[in-house]
Enzyme design. Structure first.
Site, PDB file in Angstrom:
ATOM      1  N   ARG A  12       0.841  -1.210   0.200  1.00  0.00           N
ATOM      2  CA  ARG A  12       0.013  -0.029   0.007  1.00  0.00           C
ATOM      3  C   ARG A  12       0.930   1.145  -0.122  1.00  0.00           C
ATOM      4  O   ARG A  12       1.014   1.777  -0.794  1.00  0.00           O
ATOM      5  CB  ARG A  12      -0.976   0.098   1.170  1.00  0.00           C
ATOM      6  N   ASP A  13       1.606   1.603   0.984  1.00  0.00           N
ATOM      7  CA  ASP A  13       2.381   2.771   1.173  1.00  0.00           C
ATOM      8  C   ASP A  13       3.420   2.790   0.105  1.00  0.00           C
ATOM      9  O   ASP A  13       3.806   3.857  -0.408  1.00  0.00           O
ATOM     10  CB  ASP A  13       2.961   2.695   2.734  1.00  0.00           C
ATOM     11  N   HIS A 207       3.677   4.170  12.867  1.00  0.00           N
ATOM     12  CA  HIS A 207       3.992   3.929  11.350  1.00  0.00           C
ATOM     13  C   HIS A 207       4.992   4.916  11.045  1.00  0.00           C
ATOM     14  O   HIS A 207       4.708   6.046  11.231  1.00  0.00           O
ATOM     15  CB  HIS A 207       2.484   4.269  10.739  1.00  0.00           C
ATOM     16  N   HIS A 209       8.147   6.973   8.769  1.00  0.00           N
ATOM     17  CA  HIS A 209       9.028   7.062   7.280  1.00  0.00           C
ATOM     18  C   HIS A 209      10.433   7.592   7.911  1.00  0.00           C
ATOM     19  O   HIS A 209      10.782   7.902   9.092  1.00  0.00           O
ATOM     20  CB  HIS A 209       8.269   8.070   6.398  1.00  0.00           C
ATOM     21  N   CYS A 240       3.438   9.328   0.906  1.00  0.00           N
ATOM     22  CA  CYS A 240       2.187   9.905   0.646  1.00  0.00           C
ATOM     23  C   CYS A 240       2.268  10.789  -0.455  1.00  0.00           C
ATOM     24  O   CYS A 240       2.955  11.966  -0.400  1.00  0.00           O
ATOM     25  CB  CYS A 240       1.756  10.340   1.668  1.00  0.00           C
ATOM     26  N   ASN A 249       8.828   4.536   3.770  1.00  0.00           N
ATOM     27  CA  ASN A 249       8.516   4.195   5.215  1.00  0.00           C
ATOM     28  C   ASN A 249      10.035   3.833   5.718  1.00  0.00           C
ATOM     29  O   ASN A 249      11.065   3.173   5.047  1.00  0.00           O
ATOM     30  CB  ASN A 249       7.874   2.983   4.970  1.00  0.00           C
TER      31      ASN A 249
HETATM   32  N1  COA Z   1     -13.127   4.414  -4.034  1.00  0.00           N
HETATM   33  C1  COA Z   1     -13.390   4.458  -5.210  1.00  0.00           C
HETATM   34  N2  COA Z   1     -13.991   5.814  -5.768  1.00  0.00           N
HETATM   35  C2  COA Z   1     -14.419   6.668  -4.804  1.00  0.00           C
HETATM   36  C3  COA Z   1     -14.142   6.511  -3.452  1.00  0.00           C
HETATM   37  C4  COA Z   1     -13.569   5.203  -3.052  1.00  0.00           C
HETATM   38  N3  COA Z   1     -13.257   5.047  -1.606  1.00  0.00           N
HETATM   39  N4  COA Z   1     -14.723   7.499  -2.799  1.00  0.00           N
HETATM   40  C5  COA Z   1     -15.045   8.290  -3.698  1.00  0.00           C
HETATM   41  N5  COA Z   1     -14.995   7.813  -5.053  1.00  0.00           N
HETATM   42  C6  COA Z   1     -15.405   8.409  -6.244  1.00  0.00           C
HETATM   43  C7  COA Z   1     -16.878   8.968  -6.076  1.00  0.00           C
HETATM   44  O1  COA Z   1     -17.579   7.884  -6.336  1.00  0.00           O
HETATM   45  C8  COA Z   1     -16.928  10.035  -7.052  1.00  0.00           C
HETATM   46  O2  COA Z   1     -17.009   9.437  -8.394  1.00  0.00           O
HETATM   47  P1  COA Z   1     -17.489  10.009  -9.385  1.00  0.00           P
HETATM   48  O3  COA Z   1     -16.555  11.399  -9.942  1.00  0.00           O
HETATM   49  O4  COA Z   1     -17.248   9.229 -10.730  1.00  0.00           O
HETATM   50  O5  COA Z   1     -18.991  10.231  -9.214  1.00  0.00           O
HETATM   51  C9  COA Z   1     -15.469  10.705  -6.733  1.00  0.00           C
HETATM   52  O6  COA Z   1     -14.739   9.700  -6.304  1.00  0.00           O
HETATM   53  C10 COA Z   1     -15.663  12.090  -6.077  1.00  0.00           C
HETATM   54  O7  COA Z   1     -16.316  11.742  -4.802  1.00  0.00           O
HETATM   55  P2  COA Z   1     -16.140  12.462  -3.501  1.00  0.00           P
HETATM   56  O8  COA Z   1     -16.808  11.980  -2.345  1.00  0.00           O
HETATM   57  O9  COA Z   1     -16.661  13.865  -4.058  1.00  0.00           O
HETATM   58  O10 COA Z   1     -14.858  12.476  -3.376  1.00  0.00           O
HETATM   59  P3  COA Z   1     -13.484  13.624  -3.469  1.00  0.00           P
HETATM   60  O11 COA Z   1     -13.391  13.966  -4.680  1.00  0.00           O
HETATM   61  O12 COA Z   1     -13.743  14.486  -2.418  1.00  0.00           O
HETATM   62  O13 COA Z   1     -12.222  12.748  -3.095  1.00  0.00           O
HETATM   63  C11 COA Z   1     -11.588  11.045  -1.570  1.00  0.00           C
HETATM   64  C12 COA Z   1     -12.121  12.263  -1.618  1.00  0.00           C
HETATM   65  C13 COA Z   1     -11.310  10.590  -0.164  1.00  0.00           C
HETATM   66  C14 COA Z   1     -12.316   9.822  -2.202  1.00  0.00           C
HETATM   67  C15 COA Z   1     -10.086  10.916  -2.272  1.00  0.00           C
HETATM   68  O14 COA Z   1      -9.449  12.338  -1.938  1.00  0.00           O
HETATM   69  C16 COA Z   1      -9.133   9.845  -1.903  1.00  0.00           C
HETATM   70  O15 COA Z   1      -9.434   8.882  -2.279  1.00  0.00           O
HETATM   71  N6  COA Z   1      -8.152   9.948  -1.207  1.00  0.00           N
HETATM   72  C17 COA Z   1      -7.202   9.229  -0.621  1.00  0.00           C
HETATM   73  C18 COA Z   1      -5.719   9.830  -0.593  1.00  0.00           C
HETATM   74  C19 COA Z   1      -4.852   8.674  -0.392  1.00  0.00           C
HETATM   75  O16 COA Z   1      -4.840   7.557  -0.740  1.00  0.00           O
HETATM   76  N7  COA Z   1      -3.609   8.943   0.079  1.00  0.00           N
HETATM   77  C20 COA Z   1      -2.707   8.057   0.640  1.00  0.00           C
HETATM   78  C21 COA Z   1      -3.010   7.238   1.777  1.00  0.00           C
HETATM   79  S1  COA Z   1      -3.010   7.969   3.277  1.00  0.00           S
HETATM   80 ZN    ZN Z   2       2.967   6.418   5.611  1.00  0.00          ZN
END
Ligand code: COA
Ligand code: ZN
Length: 312
Positions: A12-13, A207, A209, A240, A249
């Site tokens: 993942r990370d 956790h 880095h 990240c 990490n």
């Molecule tokens: N899995 C897949 N798709 C997702 C989702 C998930 N967990 N959560 C939201 N979406 C999709 C929605 O279905 C929507 O799709 P569409 O545009 O086709 O309708 C789109 O994403 C936007 O949804 P919204 O709730 O408005 O999300 P956002 O654009 O504000 O983004 C997150 C918020 C949380 C979904 C996004 O920022 C994210 O996935 N961040 C993770 C970051 C990460 O992994 N960082 C590293 C690890 S710490």
């Molecule tokens: Zn990390």
């Protein structure tokens, strides 16, 4: 203390920070090699928006191809209820819900302030896990340092932990040094206070880095504070994409090597772990950070055995 748990987070990370897409088969091969090395608990990926992290867009396929993993707990990171639903739908019940202690990083990472993520967690628990079937870990990102706000105030972090712990007893909380800038004194101080204040309702892991080179020192500081479970990433990959400046990490190899020389059991076979790391560090776009991997393998084992014999 004779045993430490190491939770592998490389799939993942480690992979989330690699721009080039890693084929599903390679992800599955890496996870299988890590299991062959004795890893019993591992983040196998994340169910996040594919727009945020395109690398994780094949998670359902990864889980399906892995099939059942007897004796291994595969965990997935989620940012919201939608991610938790996808994980459960794929058959993953060990979930890590990520919440940043810093508003600025939470905005960058999941596009909402910290309190909105705590509300999302509460809604996720009520909506999809009223029966408490999920094994839940909360990743407390930027517990020590934020790439935008700088050093985090301990009382602010403890106050946020209090609100999370109030939602349900029995969480595992991962104090996370997302940027790899924490000082060992800070790790010991916050971990001690968190365990003293909330240790009856929750368990704590670390956790880390290795950006500033304090990674292993931070692990030892965590041990001093009473932590017994640490995240590592094979090859020292990781970072990240929403935390500028963070490097990989703490390398799993470095922790296993250290603990082996200290006579502390991790249940992990170092030669086989190095083999798994060969897959990770060969990935196009991977940036490695392991110290143990820099030591020629014959010296790594000879020196370890000789030293252990001398101090025994
Ligand atoms: N899995 C897949 N798709 C997702 C989702 C998930 N967990 N959560 C939201 N979406 C999709 C929605 O279905 C929507 O799709 P569409 O545009 O086709 O309708 C789109 O994403 C936007 O949804 P919204 O709730 O408005 O999300 P956002 O654009 O504000 O983004 C997150 C918020 C949380 C979904 C996004 O920022 C994210 O996935 N961040 C993770 C970051 C990460 O992994 N960082 C590293 C690890 S710490
Ligand atoms: Zn990390």
């Amino acid at each position: 203390m004779d045993r430490i748990e190491i939770v592998e987070v490389g799939p993942r990370d480690g992979l989330q920070n690699i721009p080039q897409f890693v084929p599903t088969d390679t992800k599955v091969a890496l996870i299988r090699a890590l299991i062959a090395a004795g890893i019993k608990r591992m983040e196998i990926g994340s169910f996040v928006s594919p727009k945020a992290i395109p690398q994780m867009r094949d998670m359902e396929d990864v889980v399906a191809r892995l099939g059942s993993l007897p004796g291994v707990r595969g965990m997935a990171l989620v940012p919201n209820a939608q991610g938790a639903k996808r994980a459960l739908g794929a058959g993953v019940t060990d979930i890590e819900f990520v919440i940043s202690m810093s508003d600025a990083h939470n905005m960058s990472n999941v596009r909402r302030p910290t309190r909105a993520s705590i509300d999302d967690l509460a809604a996720t628990l009520a909506e999809i896990d009223p029966g408490r079937h999920m094994k839940l870990r909360i990743g407390l990102a930027t517990s020590f340092h934020c790439p935008f706000a700088g050093t985090m105030d301990e009382n602010h972090v403890l106050g946020t932990i209090e609100r999370i712990v109030a939602l349900r007893e029995g969480f595992e909380l991962a104090l996370s040094d997302t940027t790899g800038m924490a000082l060992p004194t800070h790790v010991k101080s916050l971990a001690s206070k968190a365990i003293k204040t909330f240790g009856r309702q929750a368990t704590f892991t670390f956790h880390g880095h290795d950006t500033a080179g304090f990674g292993i020192a931070n692990v030892l500081a965590g041990i001093d504070a009473g932590i017994r479970s640490f995240d590592g990433s094979v090859g020292g990959l990781g970072g990240c994409p929403f935390a500028p400046g963070a490097t990989g990490n703490i390398a799993t190899e470095d922790m296993v090597y250290l603990f082996q020389r200290m006579g502390i059991d991790t249940g992990i076979d170092l030669p086989k772990l190095l083999d798994a790391g060969d897959i990770a560090v060969a990935l196009p776009g991977a940036v490695t950070g392991s110290h143990a991997r820099r030591i020629p393998r014959d010296r790594l084992f000879d020196h370890g055995a000789a030293y252990t014999a001398r101090v025994a």
